[in-house]
Scaffold this motif. Structure first.
Motif, short mmCIF file in Angstrom:
data_model
loop_
_atom_site.label_atom_id
_atom_site.label_comp_id
_atom_site.label_asym_id
_atom_site.label_seq_id
_atom_site.Cartn_x
_atom_site.Cartn_y
_atom_site.Cartn_z
N GLY A 8 9.50 1.00 3.92
CA GLY A 8 8.45 1.28 3.17
C GLY A 8 8.50 0.53 1.84
O GLY A 8 7.71 1.08 0.92
N VAL A 9 8.99 -0.61 1.64
CA VAL A 9 9.12 -1.47 0.46
C VAL A 9 8.16 -2.83 0.38
O VAL A 9 8.18 -3.36 -0.76
N GLY A 10 7.56 -2.86 1.58
CA GLY A 10 6.50 -3.96 1.49
C GLY A 10 7.23 -5.30 2.40
O GLY A 10 6.27 -6.36 2.30
N LYS A 11 8.08 -5.06 3.45
CA LYS A 11 8.36 -6.04 4.05
C LYS A 11 7.48 -6.69 5.06
O LYS A 11 7.03 -7.74 5.23
N THR A 12 6.59 -5.77 5.66
CA THR A 12 5.41 -6.03 6.76
C THR A 12 4.17 -6.76 6.06
O THR A 12 3.92 -7.70 6.47
N SER A 13 3.95 -6.09 4.88
CA SER A 13 2.83 -6.69 3.98
C SER A 13 3.21 -8.00 3.64
O SER A 13 2.43 -8.99 3.75
N VAL B 173 -3.77 -4.23 -0.22
CA VAL B 173 -2.51 -4.34 0.57
C VAL B 173 -2.72 -2.80 1.44
O VAL B 173 -2.53 -3.24 2.93
N GLU B 174 -2.96 -1.84 1.01
CA GLU B 174 -3.07 -0.53 1.90
C GLU B 174 -4.25 -0.71 3.10
O GLU B 174 -4.29 -0.39 4.05
N MET C 95 5.27 -3.87 -5.25
CA MET C 95 4.60 -2.57 -5.21
C MET C 95 4.75 -2.09 -6.80
O MET C 95 4.94 -1.22 -7.39
N PRO D 188 1.88 -6.75 -7.18
CA PRO D 188 1.38 -5.56 -7.88
C PRO D 188 1.14 -4.37 -6.76
O PRO D 188 0.85 -4.63 -5.76
N TYR D 189 1.21 -3.22 -7.10
CA TYR D 189 0.58 -2.15 -6.31
C TYR D 189 -0.97 -2.26 -6.29
O TYR D 189 -1.54 -2.28 -7.42
N ALA D 190 -1.46 -2.63 -5.07
CA ALA D 190 -2.72 -2.91 -5.02
C ALA D 190 -3.74 -2.22 -3.90
O ALA D 190 -2.89 -2.05 -2.81
N1 LIG Z 1 1.60 -4.00 -3.07
C1 LIG Z 1 1.38 -2.93 -2.36
N2 LIG Z 1 0.35 -2.03 -2.93
C2 LIG Z 1 0.03 -0.98 -2.39
N3 LIG Z 1 0.57 -0.33 -1.34
C3 LIG Z 1 1.34 -1.27 -0.41
C4 LIG Z 1 1.78 -2.45 -0.99
N4 LIG Z 1 2.94 -3.02 -0.16
C5 LIG Z 1 2.82 -2.01 0.71
N5 LIG Z 1 2.15 -1.09 0.73
C6 LIG Z 1 1.94 -0.03 1.52
O1 LIG Z 1 3.15 0.67 1.79
C7 LIG Z 1 3.20 1.17 2.94
C8 LIG Z 1 4.76 0.17 3.28
O2 LIG Z 1 4.42 -1.12 3.31
P1 LIG Z 1 5.11 -2.08 4.42
O3 LIG Z 1 4.83 -3.46 4.01
O4 LIG Z 1 4.71 -1.48 5.93
O5 LIG Z 1 6.55 -1.85 4.05
P2 LIG Z 1 8.08 -1.90 5.15
O6 LIG Z 1 7.53 -2.96 6.28
O7 LIG Z 1 9.06 -2.43 4.14
O8 LIG Z 1 8.10 -0.72 5.72
C9 LIG Z 1 2.19 0.65 3.72
O9 LIG Z 1 1.25 1.86 3.86
C10 LIG Z 1 1.58 -0.24 2.87
O10 LIG Z 1 0.20 -0.49 3.09
#
Ligand SMILES: Nc1ncnc2c1ncn2[C@@H]1O[C@H](COP(=O)(O)OP(=O)(O)O)[C@@H](O)[C@H]1O
Ligand SMILES: [Mg+2]
Length: 251
Positions: free
Chosen positions: A12-17, A213-214, A179, A208-210
């Motif tokens: 949940g730290v943003g790897k996939t995004s 991305v969600e 984030m 940034p938290y945005a």
């Molecule tokens: N920069 C960001 N701002 C807001 N939400 C984010 C951001 N990066 C990721 N998220 C949200 O946080 C959650 C986890 O992100 P994700 O990229 O799937 O992380 P991971 O792959 O590390 O588990 C998802 O719901 C995603 O939409």
């Protein structure tokens, strides 16, 4: 062919995004790019509207070149293909740990596509195990999203310690802040602490938290594509541009 892992030993730290947007930026930059989804939850395949390949079991992933290549799908974007994950990938660790030379197996498998792609982006699950050792070895660089909060910072410290203990190349680890919410005092304090502990490692670019991305989960498109002038898109583009310099330095 450059292999870029998006990895953290935390969920949940943003790897996939990051994997999705960096792969998109790479393809848009004219590089033949393969996004390899190694997380059984298949989120990055989902964002690119690519269905799981039921026939790519782990035995085939590591032992059947033809099946591996067949599992790759085109995305709707030029230069960008996706190797989708499936649920058998949840056993990656057990499967790999039973193979000889398990830490080199992923590197060997990726050689199959060496002539076809300039860049492979790996979207990784949050493990610190046989799979992670295999992907550390297979990767030229490892992008590590770090939320500037105490727990996420602590897992980065643990990752750095693991690299030291295992005698792995620490210059492969490329952390960046993910984030980020500058209004939070805790975020700015944690960033200051990390920049002091790791003065040269963190990217200048930070995500940034945005909401954009969600919203990727609604639009099923990378944020850079849907909202190219939004803060998230600009930050991912900065991260990609800075990464090009780092790749040259890590040659
Ligand atoms: N920069 C960001 N701002 C807001 N939400 C984010 C951001 N990066 C990721 N998220 C949200 O946080 C959650 C986890 O992100 P994700 O990229 O799937 O992380 P991971 O792959 O590390 O588990 C998802 O719901 C995603 O939409
Ligand atoms: Mg993920």
């Amino acid at each position: 062919m450059k292999v870029i892992a998006c990895y953290a030993n935390k969920g949940g730290v943003g790897k996939t995004s990051t994997a999705v947007n960096i792969a998109y930026a790479s393809a848009a930059d004219g590089k033949r790019t393969l996004l390899c989804d190694l997380d059984p939850q298949g989120a990055s395949s989902f964002y690119f509207k690519v269905k799981p390949s039921k026939k790519l079991t782990l035995g085939k992933f590591f032992g059947d070149e033809e099946r591996f290549l067949k599992a790759i799908s085109e995305s709707e974007y030029v230069n960008l293909d996706v190797l989708p994950a499936n649920m058998t990938f949840r056993d990656f660790d057990v499967f790999l740990s039973q193979l000889k030379k398990s830490d080199s197996r992923l590197k060997k498998t990726l050689k199959t596509v060496k002539a076809d792609y300039d860049v492979v982006v790996l979207d990784c699950p949050p493990t610190l195990s046989a799979l992670s050792e295999s992907l550390f070895k297979a990767s030229d660089v490892i992008l590590v999203p770090v939320i500037p909060s105490p727990l996420s910072a602590r897992t980065f410290d643990q990752l750095v310690d693991f690299f030291k203990e295992q005698d792995l190349d620490p210059t492969k680890l490329l952390p960046f802040f993910s984030m980020v919410q500058m209004v939070k005092g805790l975020h700015t304090q944690t960033m200051t602490r990390l920049l002091t502990s790791y003065p040269k490692q963190f990217f200048k670019a930070m995500i940034p938290y945005a909401a954009d991305v969600e919203k990727m989960g609604v639009h099923l498109e990378p944020a850079i594509h849907t909202a190219p002038t939004g803060t998230a898109a600009l930050a991912y583009q900065d991260l990609y541009d800075e990464l090009q310099g780092r790749l040259k330095r890590n040659k």
